[in-house]
Design a protein around this motif. Structure first.
Motif, PDB file in Angstrom:
ATOM      1  N   ARG A   1       1.121  -1.139   0.046  1.00  0.00           N
ATOM      2  CA  ARG A   1       0.020   0.051  -0.161  1.00  0.00           C
ATOM      3  C   ARG A   1       0.975   1.375   0.032  1.00  0.00           C
ATOM      4  O   ARG A   1       0.345   2.129  -0.049  1.00  0.00           O
ATOM      5  CB  ARG A   1      -0.887   0.100   1.322  1.00  0.00           C
ATOM      6  N   THR A   2       2.099   1.230   0.349  1.00  0.00           N
ATOM      7  CA  THR A   2       3.091   2.480   0.169  1.00  0.00           C
ATOM      8  C   THR A   2       4.089   2.412  -0.886  1.00  0.00           C
ATOM      9  O   THR A   2       4.702   3.228  -0.985  1.00  0.00           O
ATOM     10  CB  THR A   2       3.614   2.390   1.740  1.00  0.00           C
TER      11      THR A   2
ATOM     12  N   SER B   1      -2.723   1.420   5.065  1.00  0.00           N
ATOM     13  CA  SER B   1      -2.308   2.478   4.129  1.00  0.00           C
ATOM     14  C   SER B   1      -1.747   3.780   4.965  1.00  0.00           C
ATOM     15  O   SER B   1      -1.200   4.718   4.347  1.00  0.00           O
ATOM     16  CB  SER B   1      -3.467   2.829   3.393  1.00  0.00           C
TER      17      SER B   1
END
Length: 326
Positions: free
Chosen positions: A28-29, A106
């Motif tokens: 998510r990053t 997230s």
């Protein structure tokens, strides 16, 4: 043999809980070209994989007979619509929870998420008392107080400029915290509700998971349509999917089933070890590999309290002639 199975259970529990959190956070990053994969579609795919896995397990229990498998699915699911519908409520809540975990990771580093998510012990205990009329001992109540104190320390605002800069670049810690807290309550309620259903019926846990997966897929598809329908119609259902994405989906789909399969070999102390090792590994990997986490003395104090609370909650003193139930 029993000791080997216990250690194997410990290894699997630690691997699943740690790898899911870290891979989900990393996915998510991670900055990649093109659109990022949609968490709503990942939740649906995980539910479908869970259904496939459970069907295969029922097939194995049916002595690898397709005729027996077909009869079991028809008798236990299609011919018992009211029993099947009971799973709609926990399934919807689990679907919400799975989406919230993507939101949380997230916006929060893996270490903070791991520690804060242990509040599900508190919510599960409270729902067990109210819905299942369970009685908690003194050690359990004390552990819940320690748990809340530890999580409060972990969420304590930091005065470190370096940490604040990392948090701002990684997302909104407040949004991540709200997502984790909501996931804790949904996890506690859905878990206890599911336990209540399992105790009231004689259906296997694999059949119940097929029913959960069916409703989870429906609710998940509704979420895709409502929140990401435009993106899916433009770039496709599997937009942004990579090997890492499929690893996250597989870990989320199969993780719970793996735990369900090995949990009979793991006592409360072993589960406490697994949780503790997972928190420690997540902290180390977040700091050295993901580099999105700067530990503070307050965080370490909170993490130690949460780990201690986990062990204390699983502690079950058994005086002679009067065993205590947790």
């Amino acid at each position: 043999m029993s000791a080997n199975l216990k250690y194997l259970s410990l290894g699997i529990l630690v691997f699943q809980t740690t790898s899911l959190v870290l891979t989900m956070r990393y996915s998510r990053t991670l900055k990649e070209e093109g659109p990022r994969y949609l968490s709503s579609t990942a939740v649906v795919v995980a539910e479908l994989l869970k259904i496939v896995a459970c069907v295969l397990l029922v097939y194995k229990d049916s002595k690898c007979s397709l005729r027996a498998l077909n009869r079991t699915l028809r008798d236990e699911i299609l011919n018992k619509p009211m029993e099947t519908l009971k799973l709609a409520i926990p399934s919807g809540i689990y679907t919400l929870q799975n989406n919230l975990l993507y939101v949380a990771l997230s916006n929060l580093d893996a270490a903070t998420y791991q520690v804060t998510y242990q509040l599900k012990i508190l919510t599960t205990a409270l729902f067990s008392v109210s819905m299942l009329s369970k009685k908690l001992g003194v050690y359990q109540w004390l552990s819940l107080v320690i748990l809340m104190t530890g999580v409060a320390f972990v969420q304590w605002p930091s005065d470190s400029p370096e940490l604040d800069a990392k948090e701002r670049s990684a997302g909104s810690p407040f949004v991540g915290l709200m997502a984790v807290l909501t996931a804790c309550f949904s996890s506690g309620f859905a878990g206890v509700y599911f336990e209540k259903i399992l105790k009231e019926t004689k259906q296997s846990v694999w059949i119940r998971n097929i029913q959960l997966g069916f409703f989870g897929s429906l609710f998940g598809l509704m979420g895709v349509y409502v929140y990401d329908g435009e993106l899916v119609s433009r770039d496709g259902f599997f937009q942004g999917y990579s090997r890492l994405t499929w690893a996250v989906v597989a870990l989320q789909a199969l993780g719970g089933l793996v735990i369900a399969a090995v949990i009979k070999y793991a006592d409360n102390i072993l589960k406490g070890f697994a949780t503790s090792l997972s928190i420690i590994l997540s902290t180390l990997i977040s700091y050295f590999w993901l580099q999105d986490f700067v530990p503070t003395s307050v965080f370490f104090l909170g993490a130690v309290l949460v780990i201690a609370a986990t062990f204390l909650y699983g502690y079950d003193p058994k005086p002679a002639g009067n065993p205590t139930k947790a």
